[in-house]
Design a protein around this motif. Structure first.
Motif, mmCIF file in Angstrom:
data_model
loop_
_atom_site.group_PDB
_atom_site.id
_atom_site.type_symbol
_atom_site.label_atom_id
_atom_site.label_comp_id
_atom_site.label_asym_id
_atom_site.label_seq_id
_atom_site.Cartn_x
_atom_site.Cartn_y
_atom_site.Cartn_z
ATOM 1 N N GLU A 55 -79.720 -27.228 -7.966
ATOM 2 C CA GLU A 55 -78.777 -28.958 -7.558
ATOM 3 C C GLU A 55 -80.265 -29.953 -7.124
ATOM 4 N N LEU A 56 -81.835 -29.513 -6.957
ATOM 5 C CA LEU A 56 -82.669 -30.373 -7.280
ATOM 6 C C LEU A 56 -82.819 -31.173 -9.278
ATOM 7 N N VAL A 57 -83.314 -32.065 -8.883
ATOM 8 C CA VAL A 57 -83.625 -33.515 -9.435
ATOM 9 C C VAL A 57 -84.812 -33.777 -8.969
ATOM 10 N N VAL A 58 -85.588 -33.739 -10.240
ATOM 11 C CA VAL A 58 -87.475 -33.882 -9.769
ATOM 12 C C VAL A 58 -87.606 -34.979 -10.508
ATOM 13 N N LEU A 59 -87.179 -35.808 -10.108
ATOM 14 C CA LEU A 59 -87.707 -37.543 -10.555
ATOM 15 C C LEU A 59 -88.937 -37.243 -10.892
ATOM 16 N N THR A 60 -89.654 -38.358 -12.327
ATOM 17 C CA THR A 60 -91.223 -38.680 -12.785
ATOM 18 C C THR A 60 -91.519 -39.356 -11.846
ATOM 19 N N GLU A 61 -93.331 -40.367 -12.140
ATOM 20 C CA GLU A 61 -93.428 -40.812 -11.030
ATOM 21 C C GLU A 61 -93.322 -41.931 -11.820
ATOM 22 N N GLU A 62 -92.708 -42.564 -13.204
ATOM 23 C CA GLU A 62 -91.700 -43.354 -14.190
ATOM 24 C C GLU A 62 -91.530 -43.983 -13.404
ATOM 25 N N GLN A 63 -89.554 -42.408 -13.063
ATOM 26 C CA GLN A 63 -88.692 -43.025 -12.487
ATOM 27 C C GLN A 63 -88.211 -43.850 -11.205
#
Length: 160
Positions: A55-63
Motif C-alpha cells: 500500500e506504500l507509494v514512495v515519493l521521490t524528492e522531485e515529486q
C-alpha cells in the motif's frame, strides 16, 4: 507499488489516500481496506511507516517538491511560514500531505481546532491545502480545548 506508475492510473476508483502515520492514518487505511477500498499510504525515503508494503507509494524528492506551491498558498491563509526553519523530514511530511489531498474528493481529519478556527499541526496543513484549492467536502473531528470534541465542515473551518 512503484512510483513509476502513473498516479492517475493508480488513483482510479474509491481510494483511501493516507500518510501512513501511526494512529489515524493506519486505522483509516485498515478500515477502508476491510471495506474493499484500495489504499495508498504516501511515503518518502527514510519515512518510518508500519503501513503494508503493497500500500506504500514512495515519493521521490522531485515529486515531494511539487507540493511547494500548494504549501505556499496554504501558508498565507493559515499564517504559518513556508518553508520556515523546518527540518528536511518535517518538510517532507508536509509535502507528502499534499499527495493525500491533491486528488481527493473529500477529507476526513481528526485533530485539534485552535482559537482561530484552524486545524492544528500537519493535519492542518493538509486540510488547508484542500480548502485553498476550492474543495469544501471536509469533515473534521476536532478537539476544541474549551469545548471538547466537535464536528465541523469545510464551510466552518480554515477561514482565518
Amino acid at each position: 507499488m512503484s512510483t513509476d506508475e502513473s498516479f492517475l492510473e493508480v488513483l482510479k476508483g474509491n481510494i483511501c489516500l493516507s500518510g501512513g502515520a501511526l494512529g489515524s492514518d493506519l486505522q483509516w487505511g485498515m478500515n477502508a481496506g476491510r471495506d474493499g477500498q484500495s489504499v495508498i499510504h504516501w511515503s518518502f525515503e527514510n519515512h518510518q511507516s508500519e503501513a503494508p508494503q503493497q500500500e506504500l507509494v514512495v515519493l521521490t524528492e522531485e515529486q515531494l517538491e511539487r507540493a511547494d506551491s500548494a504549501l505556499l498558498r496554504a501558508s498565507k491563509t493559515i499564517k504559518r511560514p513556508w518553508p520556515g526553519k523546518r527540518s528536511h523530514n518535517v518538510k517532507s511530511l508536509l509535502r507528502r500531505n499534499w499527495y493525500q489531498v491533491q486528488w481527493a474528493e473529500s477529507v476526513y481529519a481528526v485533530s485539534t481546532i485552535n482559537h482561530r478556527n484552524l486545524v492544528d499541526g500537519g493535519t492542518g496543513w493538509a486540510v488547508q491545502m484542500f480548502l485553498v484549492e476550492g474543495q469544501h467536502s471536509v469533515a473534521i473531528h476536532g478537539w476544541r480545548p474549551a469545548n471538547g470534541w466537535d464536528i465541523v465542515t469545510g464551510k466552518q473551518i480554515g477561514r482565518a
